[in-house]
Write an enzyme that holds these catalytic residues in place. Structure first.
Site, PDB file in Angstrom:
ATOM      1  N   SER A 159       0.824  -1.217   0.000  1.00 13.81           N
ATOM      2  CA  SER A 159       0.000   0.000   0.000  1.00 13.81           C
ATOM      3  C   SER A 159       0.858   1.267   0.000  1.00 13.81           C
ATOM      4  CB  SER A 159      -0.978   0.007   1.178  1.00 13.81           C
ATOM      5  OG  SER A 159      -0.311  -0.236   2.399  1.00 13.81           O
ATOM      6  N   HIS A 165      -2.148  -8.841   2.021  1.00 17.47           N
ATOM      7  CA  HIS A 165      -1.836  -7.573   2.703  1.00 17.47           C
ATOM      8  C   HIS A 165      -3.011  -7.251   3.647  1.00 17.47           C
ATOM      9  CE1 HIS A 165       0.046  -3.811   3.446  1.00 17.47           C
ATOM     10  NE2 HIS A 165      -0.229  -3.156   2.342  1.00 17.47           N
ATOM     11  N   HIS A 186       5.260 -12.759   7.678  1.00 17.38           N
ATOM     12  CA  HIS A 186       5.482 -11.369   7.262  1.00 17.38           C
ATOM     13  C   HIS A 186       6.683 -11.294   6.336  1.00 17.38           C
ATOM     14  CE1 HIS A 186       5.896  -7.007   7.433  1.00 17.38           C
ATOM     15  NE2 HIS A 186       4.621  -7.022   7.785  1.00 17.38           N
ATOM     16  N   ARG A 191       2.375  -4.676  16.910  1.00 18.00           N
ATOM     17  CA  ARG A 191       0.990  -4.201  16.760  1.00 18.00           C
ATOM     18  C   ARG A 191       0.028  -5.267  17.297  1.00 18.00           C
ATOM     19  NH1 ARG A 191       1.128  -3.053  10.436  1.00 18.00           N
ATOM     20  NH2 ARG A 191       1.895  -5.204  10.555  1.00 18.00           N
ATOM     21  N   ASP A 209      -2.868  -8.486  11.754  1.00 20.09           N
ATOM     22  CA  ASP A 209      -4.182  -8.930  11.283  1.00 20.09           C
ATOM     23  C   ASP A 209      -4.703 -10.149  12.047  1.00 20.09           C
ATOM     24  OD1 ASP A 209      -4.293  -6.949   9.224  1.00 20.09           O
ATOM     25  OD2 ASP A 209      -2.792  -8.108   8.141  1.00 20.09           O
TER      26      ASP A 209
HETATM   27  N1  HAX Z   1       0.732 -19.834   5.921  1.00 20.96           N
HETATM   28  C1  HAX Z   1       1.162 -20.727   4.994  1.00 20.96           C
HETATM   29  N2  HAX Z   1       2.235 -20.527   4.208  1.00 20.96           N
HETATM   30  C2  HAX Z   1       2.919 -19.397   4.410  1.00 20.96           C
HETATM   31  C3  HAX Z   1       2.559 -18.446   5.366  1.00 20.96           C
HETATM   32  C4  HAX Z   1       1.408 -18.680   6.128  1.00 20.96           C
HETATM   33  N3  HAX Z   1       0.948 -17.828   7.032  1.00 20.96           N
HETATM   34  N4  HAX Z   1       3.439 -17.426   5.320  1.00 20.96           N
HETATM   35  C5  HAX Z   1       4.332 -17.732   4.355  1.00 20.96           C
HETATM   36  N5  HAX Z   1       4.004 -18.900   3.791  1.00 20.96           N
HETATM   37  C6  HAX Z   1       4.649 -19.556   2.661  1.00 20.96           C
HETATM   38  C7  HAX Z   1       4.623 -18.648   1.438  1.00 20.96           C
HETATM   39  O1  HAX Z   1       3.354 -18.721   0.797  1.00 20.96           O
HETATM   40  C8  HAX Z   1       5.784 -19.171   0.633  1.00 20.96           C
HETATM   41  O2  HAX Z   1       5.359 -20.372   0.024  1.00 20.96           O
HETATM   42  P1  HAX Z   1       5.947 -20.823  -1.438  1.00 20.96           P
HETATM   43  O3  HAX Z   1       7.439 -20.836  -1.297  1.00 20.96           O
HETATM   44  O4  HAX Z   1       5.335 -22.150  -1.655  1.00 20.96           O
HETATM   45  O5  HAX Z   1       5.463 -19.780  -2.394  1.00 20.96           O
HETATM   46  C9  HAX Z   1       6.803 -19.534   1.715  1.00 20.96           C
HETATM   47  O6  HAX Z   1       6.042 -19.732   2.921  1.00 20.96           O
HETATM   48  C10 HAX Z   1       7.850 -18.481   1.955  1.00 20.96           C
HETATM   49  O7  HAX Z   1       7.207 -17.267   2.238  1.00 20.96           O
HETATM   50  P2  HAX Z   1       7.936 -16.142   3.120  1.00 20.96           P
HETATM   51  O8  HAX Z   1       9.162 -15.749   2.410  1.00 20.96           O
HETATM   52  O9  HAX Z   1       8.041 -16.592   4.527  1.00 20.96           O
HETATM   53  O10 HAX Z   1       6.851 -14.983   3.113  1.00 20.96           O
HETATM   54  P3  HAX Z   1       6.551 -13.897   1.984  1.00 20.96           P
HETATM   55  O11 HAX Z   1       7.411 -12.711   2.281  1.00 20.96           O
HETATM   56  O12 HAX Z   1       6.619 -14.467   0.622  1.00 20.96           O
HETATM   57  O13 HAX Z   1       5.035 -13.538   2.289  1.00 20.96           O
HETATM   58  C11 HAX Z   1       3.163 -12.986   3.602  1.00 20.96           C
HETATM   59  C12 HAX Z   1       4.669 -12.787   3.405  1.00 20.96           C
HETATM   60  C13 HAX Z   1       2.703 -12.047   4.687  1.00 20.96           C
HETATM   61  C14 HAX Z   1       2.440 -12.644   2.316  1.00 20.96           C
HETATM   62  C15 HAX Z   1       2.904 -14.464   4.017  1.00 20.96           C
HETATM   63  O14 HAX Z   1       3.524 -14.724   5.242  1.00 20.96           O
HETATM   64  C16 HAX Z   1       1.432 -14.804   4.087  1.00 20.96           C
HETATM   65  O15 HAX Z   1       0.839 -15.156   3.072  1.00 20.96           O
HETATM   66  N6  HAX Z   1       0.798 -14.707   5.312  1.00 20.96           N
HETATM   67  C17 HAX Z   1      -0.617 -14.919   5.433  1.00 20.96           C
HETATM   68  C18 HAX Z   1      -1.408 -13.712   4.963  1.00 20.96           C
HETATM   69  C19 HAX Z   1      -1.226 -12.536   5.892  1.00 20.96           C
HETATM   70  O16 HAX Z   1      -1.375 -12.654   7.101  1.00 20.96           O
HETATM   71  N7  HAX Z   1      -0.974 -11.358   5.325  1.00 20.96           N
HETATM   72  C20 HAX Z   1      -0.845 -10.110   6.107  1.00 20.96           C
HETATM   73  C21 HAX Z   1       0.595  -9.699   6.311  1.00 20.96           C
HETATM   74  C22 HAX Z   1       0.733  -8.433   7.101  1.00 20.96           C
HETATM   75  C23 HAX Z   1       0.191  -7.273   6.325  1.00 20.96           C
HETATM   76  O17 HAX Z   1       0.678  -6.880   5.288  1.00 20.96           O
HETATM   77  N8  HAX Z   1      -0.876  -6.741   6.789  1.00 20.96           N
HETATM   78  O18 HAX Z   1      -1.513  -5.843   6.071  1.00 20.96           O
END
Ligand code: HAX
Length: 440
Positions: free
Chosen positions: A241, A271, A318, A327, A373
């Site tokens: 964002s 996000h 994250h 937070r 979240d």
């Molecule tokens: N559950 C399952 N798998 C997860 C995971 C979770 N909570 N978090 C990461 N992973 C997976 C990823 O999907 C990725 O899988 P692949 O290699 O198969 O593609 C792997 O673990 C490595 O990911 P990472 O490097 O640890 O994390 P990223 O930086 O790629 O992604 C995310 C960060 C926040 C998007 C991720 O942790 C996620 O999807 N979390 C769940 C959704 C979420 O809570 N989002 C909000 C984040 C905070 C925010 O921005 N708030 O607004």
């Protein structure tokens, strides 16, 4: 010129000189290297943005202009001495790089009250949307509908000099932030309360007014809203964002356009939409298990099922953080104070005990700990704000404070249009010395 704007520019111009010197005299200095893995992993860790409003440390979490959330809870002005800091104070800090006095905060509050009027056609646009349009889409439609009143665009069309861009951007940012709570509350009442709208109360603060216009007048909800608006306000510059707002703003789009674009990024489930996804996930789990009091073993089995289905566990993980999000901690502390016996709060606490070891054992997940979240929805539900599809709109209201304060700085610094270089697959294959027939 208003007093805040005058003091702001007196302080900001010397900093703009520093940025100019950095570019002109130290521009050739190498500050890092980029690996193929970084490009293919969403540019994680590549330093390529200038953001001053906040900074995120993987272990410690967010600092707003150098202050952690607990420090802000002690040092920002409050309405009730034992209560939560008010967002007006955080905005002042992010914009001015200085803690505000009570008087400064009142100045910001009065400015926003004066600027809060919204043209009628904006409400007509929201009214025209089907009630079941996702609230984030309604919200952004309302923001875009206001873009015609952008003071920046009017000034630009009148032919102002580059060095003055910051001025009308400041004006536009102050107008926009003043109006955002009404748009959010209007969407809420349109979507869920049969269009029975509630007028703003000019005596209330920015976050208190948002709660009031949504239909929640208890002091506890107003306190929650102030805390919520402070902790979600900014998370340095690289998140979707903030980065999108900056990127679109770099084309000299108006603050309305840049913010709307950024909030469409916030609306993604990885996000800001994660706050609605968390509540949905817990409700689905309770429904499937037939209980609102699942045991740790039941939660663990449900987490495993979620992962087996190739889904993410929302609220965990994250891109930068490597510890429990402060937070999350702030919201947990609020819950312990005001709703220690809430059933859903207990389940959220139990999920916290169960999920990190499971995610940690998978190996590939860099951060098994909860983000904000994972906790925000439970509080809103407790106070009767049960329409979880609306939760990301509240996040968006708060996020305006950080990304728009930074947009003013972008314009003071005269940051140019953003244009990173892209390469095709062939280029990367050749760089890696791979033997591959791929052409592009
Ligand atoms: N559950 C399952 N798998 C997860 C995971 C979770 N909570 N978090 C990461 N992973 C997976 C990823 O999907 C990725 O899988 P692949 O290699 O198969 O593609 C792997 O673990 C490595 O990911 P990472 O490097 O640890 O994390 P990223 O930086 O790629 O992604 C995310 C960060 C926040 C998007 C991720 O942790 C996620 O999807 N979390 C769940 C959704 C979420 O809570 N989002 C909000 C984040 C905070 C925010 O921005 N708030 O607004």
């Amino acid at each position: 010129m208003g007093q805040l704007k005058k003091i702001f520019i007196e302080r900001a111009l010397p900093k703009a000189e520093i940025v100019k010197t950095l570019k002109n005299e130290h521009g050739n200095m190498v500050i890092g290297e980029v690996t193929i893995a970084q490009v293919l992993s969403g540019m994680k860790g590549v330093v390529s943005l200038l953001t001053c409003t906040s900074k995120l440390d993987p272990e410690e979490g967010i600092r707003f202009r150098g202050y952690t959330i607990p420090e802000l809870q002690n040092s920002l002005p409050k309405i009730n001495p034992e209560g939560e800091p008010i967002p007006e104070g955080l905005f002042y800090l992010m914009l001015m790089d200085e803690l505000p006095t009570e008087e400064d905060v009142l100045y910001v509050q009065n400015e926003w009250t004066k600027r809060a009027h919204i043209p009628k056609h904006v409400f007509d646009v929201i009214d025209a949307l089907p009630r079941d349009t996702h609230p984030m889409n309604q919200f952004v439609a309302g923001i875009v509908a206001m873009a015609g009143s952008s003071k920046f665009m009017k000034a630009y069309e009148s032919g102002i000099s580059k060095s003055d861009y910051w001025d009308s951007t400041y004006e536009g940012v102050m107008d926009l932030i003043a109006r955002i709570p009404r748009i959010a509350a209007y969407v809420y009442r349109h979507a869920y309360h049969n269009d029975q709208q509630i007028e703003p109360d000019p005596e209330l603060d920015w976050a208190g007014n948002l709660a009031h216009m949504m239909g929640y007048d208890s002091e506890e909800v107003k306190r929650l809203m102030r805390l919520y608006m402070v902790i979600h306000a900014d998370h340095e510059g690289g998140n979707v964002s903030a980065h999108t707002t900056h990127l679109v703003g770099s084309a000299l789009s108006s603050p309305y356009q840049a913010y709307a674009a950024g909030m469409l990024g916030l609306a993604g489930p990885l996000h800001g939409l994660a706050n609605q996804e968390v509540v949905k996930w817990i409700m689905d789990m309770n429904r499937e298990l037939g209980t609102d009091d699942p045991s740790k073993e039941q939660i663990a089995a449900y987490v495993e099922r979620t992962l087996e289905q190739g889904r993410v566990v929302p609220g965990y993980g994250h891109a930068v953080l490597r510890k429990t999000d402060p937070r999350y901690v702030a919201l947990r502390e609020f819950s312990l104070k005001y709703l220690p016996d809430d059933q859903l709060f207990k389940v959220v606490g139990r999920i916290y005990e169960v999920v990190p070891p499971i995610l940690g054992n998978i190996g590939k997940i860099k951060n098994p700990w909860p983000n904000v979240d994972a906790h925000s929805g439970v509080l809103l539900l407790h106070y009767g704000i049960k329409e979880f599809e609306f939760y990301t709109v509240l996040f968006a209201v708060s996020r305006a404070l950080g990304v728009l304060a930074q947009l003013v700085w972008d314009r003071v610094y005269g940051l140019p249009i953003e244009r990173p270089k892209s390469q095709n697959t062939r280029w990367f294959v050749e760089k890696a010395g791979m033997d591959s027939p791929i052409r592009f």
